[in-house]
Design an enzyme around this catalytic site. Structure first.
Site, mmCIF file in Angstrom:
data_model
loop_
_atom_site.group_PDB
_atom_site.id
_atom_site.type_symbol
_atom_site.label_atom_id
_atom_site.label_comp_id
_atom_site.label_asym_id
_atom_site.label_seq_id
_atom_site.Cartn_x
_atom_site.Cartn_y
_atom_site.Cartn_z
ATOM 1 N N GLY A 30 31.172 14.901 148.741
ATOM 2 C CA GLY A 30 32.219 13.921 149.061
ATOM 3 C C GLY A 30 33.209 14.475 150.058
ATOM 4 O O GLY A 30 34.416 14.245 149.959
ATOM 5 N N ASN A 108 32.847 16.841 143.834
ATOM 6 C CA ASN A 108 33.975 15.951 144.088
ATOM 7 C C ASN A 108 33.581 14.497 144.322
ATOM 8 O O ASN A 108 34.341 13.592 143.993
ATOM 9 C CB ASN A 108 34.726 16.500 145.317
ATOM 10 N N SER A 160 39.470 13.337 136.313
ATOM 11 C CA SER A 160 40.613 12.436 136.533
ATOM 12 C C SER A 160 41.482 12.502 135.293
ATOM 13 O O SER A 160 40.986 12.804 134.193
ATOM 14 C CB SER A 160 40.109 11.001 136.729
ATOM 15 N N TYR A 174 34.290 4.764 133.830
ATOM 16 C CA TYR A 174 35.031 5.793 134.568
ATOM 17 C C TYR A 174 35.668 6.832 133.627
ATOM 18 O O TYR A 174 35.408 8.042 133.785
ATOM 19 C CB TYR A 174 36.068 5.136 135.493
ATOM 20 N N PRO A 204 43.343 14.812 138.686
ATOM 21 C CA PRO A 204 44.418 14.233 139.498
ATOM 22 C C PRO A 204 44.915 12.940 138.847
ATOM 23 O O PRO A 204 44.211 12.314 138.053
ATOM 24 C CB PRO A 204 43.737 13.920 140.843
ATOM 25 N N VAL A 207 46.198 9.483 143.810
ATOM 26 C CA VAL A 207 46.116 10.213 145.078
ATOM 27 C C VAL A 207 45.793 9.223 146.190
ATOM 28 O O VAL A 207 44.881 8.393 146.038
ATOM 29 C CB VAL A 207 45.013 11.304 145.022
ATOM 30 N N THR A 209 43.990 8.105 149.002
ATOM 31 C CA THR A 209 42.743 8.376 149.729
ATOM 32 C C THR A 209 42.086 7.019 150.001
ATOM 33 O O THR A 209 42.708 5.974 149.799
ATOM 34 C CB THR A 209 41.781 9.233 148.877
ATOM 35 N N GLU A 210 40.810 7.057 150.380
ATOM 36 C CA GLU A 210 40.084 5.789 150.564
ATOM 37 C C GLU A 210 39.611 5.212 149.226
ATOM 38 O O GLU A 210 39.039 4.127 149.176
ATOM 39 C CB GLU A 210 38.866 6.009 151.478
ATOM 40 N N PHE A 211 39.815 5.990 148.172
ATOM 41 C CA PHE A 211 39.306 5.612 146.845
ATOM 42 C C PHE A 211 39.755 4.210 146.429
ATOM 43 O O PHE A 211 38.969 3.424 145.913
ATOM 44 C CB PHE A 211 39.808 6.642 145.827
HETATM 45 N N1 NAP Z 1 42.203 8.989 144.621
HETATM 46 C C1 NAP Z 1 42.587 9.045 143.344
HETATM 47 O O1 NAP Z 1 43.630 8.460 142.952
HETATM 48 C C2 NAP Z 1 41.777 9.838 142.346
HETATM 49 C C3 NAP Z 1 42.348 10.114 141.091
HETATM 50 C C4 NAP Z 1 41.626 10.847 140.176
HETATM 51 C C5 NAP Z 1 40.362 11.318 140.482
HETATM 52 N N2 NAP Z 1 39.820 11.045 141.703
HETATM 53 C C6 NAP Z 1 38.471 11.560 141.969
HETATM 54 O O2 NAP Z 1 38.509 12.352 143.131
HETATM 55 C C7 NAP Z 1 37.207 12.385 143.742
HETATM 56 C C8 NAP Z 1 37.345 12.164 145.239
HETATM 57 O O3 NAP Z 1 37.842 10.852 145.457
HETATM 58 P P1 NAP Z 1 38.826 10.501 146.658
HETATM 59 O O4 NAP Z 1 40.086 10.010 146.039
HETATM 60 O O5 NAP Z 1 38.870 11.561 147.660
HETATM 61 O O6 NAP Z 1 38.068 9.187 147.192
HETATM 62 P P2 NAP Z 1 37.412 8.828 148.610
HETATM 63 O O7 NAP Z 1 38.374 9.079 149.712
HETATM 64 O O8 NAP Z 1 36.864 7.447 148.427
HETATM 65 O O9 NAP Z 1 36.204 9.872 148.733
HETATM 66 C C9 NAP Z 1 35.028 9.741 147.979
HETATM 67 C C10 NAP Z 1 33.982 10.678 148.562
HETATM 68 O O10 NAP Z 1 32.796 10.544 147.758
HETATM 69 C C11 NAP Z 1 31.696 10.320 148.611
HETATM 70 N N3 NAP Z 1 30.687 9.494 147.968
HETATM 71 C C12 NAP Z 1 30.856 8.289 147.371
HETATM 72 N N4 NAP Z 1 29.674 7.795 146.971
HETATM 73 C C13 NAP Z 1 28.738 8.719 147.336
HETATM 74 C C14 NAP Z 1 27.320 8.778 147.214
HETATM 75 N N5 NAP Z 1 26.607 7.765 146.678
HETATM 76 N N6 NAP Z 1 26.675 9.865 147.691
HETATM 77 C C15 NAP Z 1 27.368 10.883 148.276
HETATM 78 N N7 NAP Z 1 28.705 10.880 148.414
HETATM 79 C C16 NAP Z 1 29.372 9.800 147.961
HETATM 80 C C17 NAP Z 1 32.271 9.600 149.841
HETATM 81 O O11 NAP Z 1 31.479 9.849 150.995
HETATM 82 P P3 NAP Z 1 30.501 8.796 151.706
HETATM 83 O O12 NAP Z 1 31.056 7.438 151.484
HETATM 84 O O13 NAP Z 1 30.494 9.227 153.151
HETATM 85 O O14 NAP Z 1 29.172 9.020 151.047
HETATM 86 C C18 NAP Z 1 33.621 10.304 149.995
HETATM 87 O O15 NAP Z 1 33.480 11.465 150.756
HETATM 88 C C19 NAP Z 1 36.375 11.311 143.015
HETATM 89 O O16 NAP Z 1 35.514 11.942 142.108
HETATM 90 C C20 NAP Z 1 37.422 10.501 142.267
HETATM 91 O O17 NAP Z 1 36.890 9.923 141.085
HETATM 92 C C21 NAP Z 1 40.502 10.322 142.642
#
Ligand code: NAP
Length: 286
Positions: A30, A108, A160, A174, A204, A207, A209-211
């Site tokens: 990721g 990640n 998370s 989730y 976390p 955060v 992000t694009e999430f």
């Molecule tokens: N943002 C928050 O508030 C938050 C809070 C708690 C935990 N988290 C956790 O943090 C981690 C990172 O999330 P983020 O916030 O950085 O979100 P993000 O910006 O959406 O990034 C998600 C990453 O995962 C990759 N990904 C998604 N589906 C995939 C697949 N099928 N195969 C390979 N890669 C895949 C995406 O890359 P591609 O689309 O290019 O494949 C992207 O690089 C996640 O596990 C999320 O659950 C996030």
């Protein structure tokens, strides 16, 4: 008891060892956005070689160019859909086939499913489980032996703060999936910490992000005050430092620490009511 003190109770400290003076190989899933991209920049800034994995090749290539130009580190990209069955094993094989010895593994990559369980397809739920559970387990199983052989390794599983919650409407799997990563990290840490491998679950809170865009949570995020939202770089700096110290469970930032402390201290019935109300307020499904 203050939030920081309560969080400390969750932690297990092991002997310090330093990775700042030697170059390591850091594999990040990721890495094309958000927290994963911030981990890649952090590692490269410290002079470590990086392996970057995700589906969006253009993003990975752009990041790889940026890191090698700015920090003169070696970079590999591994384009892979980690929702595919056995894609974790295939990724580990590709990395090892290049002759890379992975010292730091950052599991990640992640997404969530905003709708209710009944309204979503089984195929979407299966993909979620593959990415959240099977892929990190497969990568860890394949790359851990090398770490044990070298008596040195770091594994960071991005869970998370919801892993500690009682769940609620929407995003049904989730909290369950993230709880798996939490328990897995704790058990594995207990098995391998004395052999120089630190395993941490990173928890976390919110955060930026694009999430949120990807997972139908933009309104929820936009409604939060700024002080509640972390930048990915803040998550990464704290996660890296505390994993290095041997901390098993790392709730990042004051908001997640406070939530973690509350979830440990408050009775389960209170927590269930609070987390379900929060999930209900954010619920966008049927
Ligand atoms: N943002 C928050 O508030 C938050 C809070 C708690 C935990 N988290 C956790 O943090 C981690 C990172 O999330 P983020 O916030 O950085 O979100 P993000 O910006 O959406 O990034 C998600 C990453 O995962 C990759 N990904 C998604 N589906 C995939 C697949 N099928 N195969 C390979 N890669 C895949 C995406 O890359 P591609 O689309 O290019 O494949 C992207 O690089 C996640 O596990 C999320 O659950 C996030």
């Amino acid at each position: 008891m203050c939030a920081e003190c309560a969080t400390e109770l969750l932690e297990n400290k092991f002997g310090k060892s330093d990775m700042s003076d030697t170059q390591k190989y850091v594999l990040i899933t990721g890495a094309s956005s958000g927290i994963g991209m911030a981990f890649a920049r952090h590692a490269a800034q410290m002079g470590h070689a990086v392996g970057l994995s995700a589906r969006r090749e253009d993003r990975l290539q752009q990041l790889a160019n940026e890191l090698s130009d700015n920090y003169n580190v070696s970079t590999d990209i591994f384009v892979s859909d980690l929702c595919e069955p056995d894609s974790g094993l295939a990724l580990a094989s590709s990395v090892l086939a290049k002759g890379r010895k992975v010292d730091v593994l950052i599991n990640n990559a992640g997404f969530s499913i905003a709708s209710s369980f009944a309204a979503s397809t089984y195929s979407a739920q299966r993909e979620f489980l593959e990415l959240t559970i099977n892929t990190p387990v497969a990568l860890t199983h394949a790359l851990l032996p090398g770490m044990l052989e070298r008596n040195w390794g770091r594994i960071l599983n991005i869970s998370s703060i919801t892993a500690l919650s009682s769940g609620g409407k929407g995003h049904t799997l989730y909290p369950a999936g993230k709880s798996f990563l939490l328990k897995f990290s704790q058990s594995l840490h207990a098995e391998v910490a004395h052999r120089g491998v630190h395993v941490s679950a990173i928890l976390p809170g919110f955060v930026a992000t694009e999430f949120q865009q990807t997972n139908g949570m933009e309104d929820e995020m936009n409604g939060l005050p700024h002080w509640m939202v972390q930048r990915p770089e803040q998550v990464v700096t704290e996660a890296w430092r505390r994993n290095e110290n041997g901390t098993e469970i790392i709730a990042t930032g004051m908001v997640a620490k406070t939530m973690a402390a509350a979830m440990q201290i408050l009775p389960e019935t209170w927590m269930r009511a609070i987390t379900r109300k929060m999930a209900e307020d954010a619920y966008v499904g049927d």
